[in-house]
Design an enzyme around this catalytic site. Structure first.
Site, PDB file in Angstrom:
ATOM      1  N   LYS A   2      -2.923   0.499   2.023  1.00 34.04           N
ATOM      2  CA  LYS A   2      -2.792   1.915   1.628  1.00 34.04           C
ATOM      3  C   LYS A   2      -4.134   2.643   1.729  1.00 34.04           C
ATOM      4  CE  LYS A   2      -1.222   0.942  -2.528  1.00 34.04           C
ATOM      5  NZ  LYS A   2      -1.117  -0.532  -2.519  1.00 34.04           N
ATOM      6  N   ARG A  23       3.787   4.435  -9.179  1.00 36.78           N
ATOM      7  CA  ARG A  23       3.917   2.985  -9.166  1.00 36.78           C
ATOM      8  C   ARG A  23       5.070   2.511 -10.025  1.00 36.78           C
ATOM      9  NH1 ARG A  23      -1.416   1.232  -7.591  1.00 36.78           N
ATOM     10  NH2 ARG A  23      -1.871  -0.938  -7.993  1.00 36.78           N
ATOM     11  N   ARG A  25     -13.551  -7.578  -6.385  1.00 35.37           N
ATOM     12  CA  ARG A  25     -13.096  -6.896  -7.599  1.00 35.37           C
ATOM     13  C   ARG A  25     -12.695  -7.921  -8.646  1.00 35.37           C
ATOM     14  NH1 ARG A  25      -8.731  -2.727  -5.272  1.00 35.37           N
ATOM     15  NH2 ARG A  25      -7.602  -3.633  -7.013  1.00 35.37           N
TER      16      ARG A  25
END
Ligand code: ADP
Ligand code: ZN
Length: 213
Positions: free
Chosen positions: A13, A88, A160
């Site tokens: 995305k 979401r 991350r």
């Protein structure tokens, strides 16, 4: 263009959004990036979001709608926007529909990026992100030129902390349970563009073709 980008974590995305912004000046709006910046800055919002994010769970719909209600009013959205990682959940999608109606904004479509699960797992475990500008790298296919330093801004390029194996597996479960149903939601409204997303360039080409109708 005004699009929602749907797809599992690692479906691309963010990469596709960045390619699309270069075409017509639409802005990428990533709720994940907004939340990570808030966590880094230690704001109230960041404190509320941090625990859920590290665990790979979703931040509350209220918090997210608060962010988006303000973000969509900003001037840069006039050129168009690419919603990356939002909505979401079905409640977020319902709330977005109301918000857009109130602002008199119509979406061009909802892009559903389909990527096989093996590809997703491989991408997520090898993905690295710049802590300062959010640029995305990959240890195998696209490492920073100088070890651990962002090509664009010199920031630290790291994994991350929600990209541990455990958090990744949790994020994929959360996606399947809470976010995947959005494809059916938008398909029912005739808005869904289902795209095979193994190559980002092909995705961008298909989106451009769809926009021309
Ligand atoms: P991903 O690579 O999983 O698409 P994001 O950067 O979009 O990652 O999001 C990272 C985390 O931020 C999510 O796991 C979740 O905790 C939180 N988050 C981002 N967007 C939303 C949203 N629309 N609703 C709830 N939580 C969100
Ligand atoms: Zn950077």
């Amino acid at each position: 263009m005004r699009l929602i980008l749907l797809g599992a974590p690692g479906a691309g995305k963010g990469t596709v959004a960045k390619l699309l912004t270069a075409i017509d000046g639409s802005v990428q709006i990533s709720t994940g990036d907004i939340l990570r910046a808030a966590v880094k800055a230690g704001t109230e919002l960041g404190k509320k979001a941090q625990t859920a994010m590290t665990a790979g769970e979703l931040v509350s719909d209220d918090l997210i709608m608060g962010i988006m209600g303000e973000r969509l009013l900003e001037d840069d959205c006039k050129a168009g926007f690419l919603l990356d990682g939002f909505p979401r959940t079905i409640p977020q999608a319902e709330a977005l529909k109301e918000l857009l109606a109130k602002l008199n904004i119509e979406l061009d479509g909802v892009v559903n990026l389909n990527v096989p699960r093996e590809v997703i797992l491989d991408r997520l475990t090898t993905r690295r992100t710049c802590v300062d500008c959010g640029a995305i790298y990959n240890v195998k296919s696209n490492p920073p030129k100088e070890g651990g330093k962002c090509d664009a801004c010199g920031g630290a390029v790291v994994q991350r902390d929600d990209e541990t194996e455990e958090a990744i597996s949790k994020r994929l479960d959360v996606f399947n349970e809470q976010t995947a149903p959005l494809a059916g939601f938008y398909e029912g409204k005739g808005m869904l563009w289902d795209i095979n997303a193994t190559s980002s360039d092909v995705v961008v080409g298909t989106i451009q073709a769809n926009l021309k109708g």
